[in-house]
Design a protein around this motif. Sequence first.
Motif, PDB file in Angstrom:
ATOM      1  N   VAL A 183       1.655  -1.608  47.367  1.00  0.00           N
ATOM      2  CA  VAL A 183       0.520  -1.976  46.522  1.00  0.00           C
ATOM      3  C   VAL A 183       0.286  -3.486  46.573  1.00  0.00           C
ATOM      4  CG1 VAL A 183      -0.237  -2.132  44.113  1.00  0.00           C
ATOM      5  CG2 VAL A 183       0.690   0.020  44.995  1.00  0.00           C
ATOM      6  N   LYS A 184       1.356  -4.245  46.576  1.00  0.00           N
ATOM      7  CA  LYS A 184       1.227  -5.708  46.603  1.00  0.00           C
ATOM      8  C   LYS A 184       0.567  -6.193  47.890  1.00  0.00           C
ATOM      9  CE  LYS A 184       4.028  -9.920  46.255  1.00  0.00           C
ATOM     10  NZ  LYS A 184       5.396 -10.458  46.092  1.00  0.00           N
ATOM     11  N   ARG A 185       0.809  -5.502  49.000  1.00  0.00           N
ATOM     12  CA  ARG A 185       0.308  -5.960  50.301  1.00  0.00           C
ATOM     13  C   ARG A 185      -0.944  -5.212  50.758  1.00  0.00           C
ATOM     14  NH1 ARG A 185       5.684  -6.301  49.896  1.00  0.00           N
ATOM     15  NH2 ARG A 185       6.795  -8.030  50.875  1.00  0.00           N
ATOM     16  N   PHE A 186      -1.397  -4.256  49.989  1.00  0.00           N
ATOM     17  CA  PHE A 186      -2.502  -3.395  50.417  1.00  0.00           C
ATOM     18  C   PHE A 186      -3.819  -4.171  50.462  1.00  0.00           C
ATOM     19  CE2 PHE A 186      -5.808  -0.207  49.123  1.00  0.00           C
ATOM     20  CZ  PHE A 186      -5.868   0.429  50.351  1.00  0.00           C
ATOM     21  N   ASP A 187      -4.551  -3.989  51.570  1.00  0.00           N
ATOM     22  CA  ASP A 187      -5.868  -4.605  51.750  1.00  0.00           C
ATOM     23  C   ASP A 187      -6.900  -3.486  51.854  1.00  0.00           C
ATOM     24  OD1 ASP A 187      -8.115  -5.999  52.354  1.00  0.00           O
ATOM     25  OD2 ASP A 187      -7.348  -6.943  54.181  1.00  0.00           O
ATOM     26  N   PRO A 188      -7.702  -3.287  50.819  1.00  0.00           N
ATOM     27  CA  PRO A 188      -8.666  -2.174  50.840  1.00  0.00           C
ATOM     28  C   PRO A 188      -9.764  -2.343  51.874  1.00  0.00           C
ATOM     29  CG  PRO A 188      -9.091  -3.613  48.979  1.00  0.00           C
ATOM     30  CD  PRO A 188      -7.820  -4.099  49.601  1.00  0.00           C
ATOM     31  N   ASP A 189      -9.969  -3.546  52.372  1.00  0.00           N
ATOM     32  CA  ASP A 189     -11.042  -3.790  53.335  1.00  0.00           C
ATOM     33  C   ASP A 189     -10.664  -3.403  54.762  1.00  0.00           C
ATOM     34  OD1 ASP A 189     -12.675  -4.826  51.303  1.00  0.00           O
ATOM     35  OD2 ASP A 189     -11.720  -6.806  51.487  1.00  0.00           O
ATOM     36  N   GLN A 190      -9.439  -2.925  54.958  1.00  0.00           N
ATOM     37  CA  GLN A 190      -9.017  -2.483  56.286  1.00  0.00           C
ATOM     38  C   GLN A 190      -9.473  -1.062  56.594  1.00  0.00           C
ATOM     39  OE1 GLN A 190      -7.499  -4.343  58.642  1.00  0.00           O
ATOM     40  NE2 GLN A 190      -7.666  -6.112  57.259  1.00  0.00           N
TER      41      GLN A 190
END
Length: 323
Positions: free
Chosen positions: A112-119
């Motif tokens: 969750v800390k590293r998640f990038d939704p724009d990927q």
Amino acid sequence: MSNPSMNRSSNALTPVGGASAALTLRDPWALVPSLGNLDAYISAVNRLPLLTQEEEGALARRLRADGDLRAAGQLVLSHLRLVVSISRQYLGYGLPQGDLIQEGNVGLMKAVKRFDPDQGVRLVSYAMHWIKAEIHEYILKNWRMVKVATTKAQRKLFFNLRSMKQSLKSDAVDADTHRATLTQREVDDVASTLNVKREDVLEMETRLSGGDVALEPQDDGGEESYAPIAYLADSRHEPTQVLESQHRDWLAGDGISRALEVLDARSRRIVEERWLKVNDDNSGGKTLHELAADYGVSAERIRQIEAAAMKKMRKALAEVAAA
């Protein structure tokens, strides 16, 4: 036009889910019991509302932009059931499922800390790697006291070899289906499939087939109990053993010499002939009767002289030790 699945009245993002969603908004962890058995926990996380892709993306952006911990909490909560599901895949290693879930939750929080939704990738797909990585690390550290896998190839073998062996055995049609070890052909097949060396397959097969041995006795058998702790310890370098050994060496050398110095010539010769010299036939020193014949006295008199000499020697040694 507002999104019907979102509620921004309190400047927060609320997943759809009725009362559960409202409760999650006020306290993201309220639905997860802090105490109780594992079944209660699993039942609770399965009731937590799921997020749509739009809700997930909005929460992730709030976390990345503002460090919103409430958004992070909602992302974690909505994927706790994923951790439970993945943990079931590792129950065959004999470790508590609760511990596996706990480690998987750590991996989920890292994801969750590293998640990038724009990927363009959903969190469920991204988090699986992190969850499995944490569980793998926990299993490798706790499955046995001695690590069975340290290199990348060994880790790959550790988590795949047992399932591949079962598959190979189920495909076998000969009478030797239940053999415990792999054949040369099966070793080659495993090495080829996992892209590792044959030697690595054989080594991991040996490690997995070996059992753990308790250092301490596991029962109350008293004198019958015998465990490796009884013979693995090397007492030669234990401090008290070293001191005792040094003291014995001193007594056998300088100590005896100093003790003999306090005796008169006759007493010293009697002690030396009785205890410090060996006859030609290796039968030990002279007897009381032999010394009695040498000195022209009775054997009882020789015994008395010997006893008095021993008393003087012990006193001399005690004084040296106390100094």
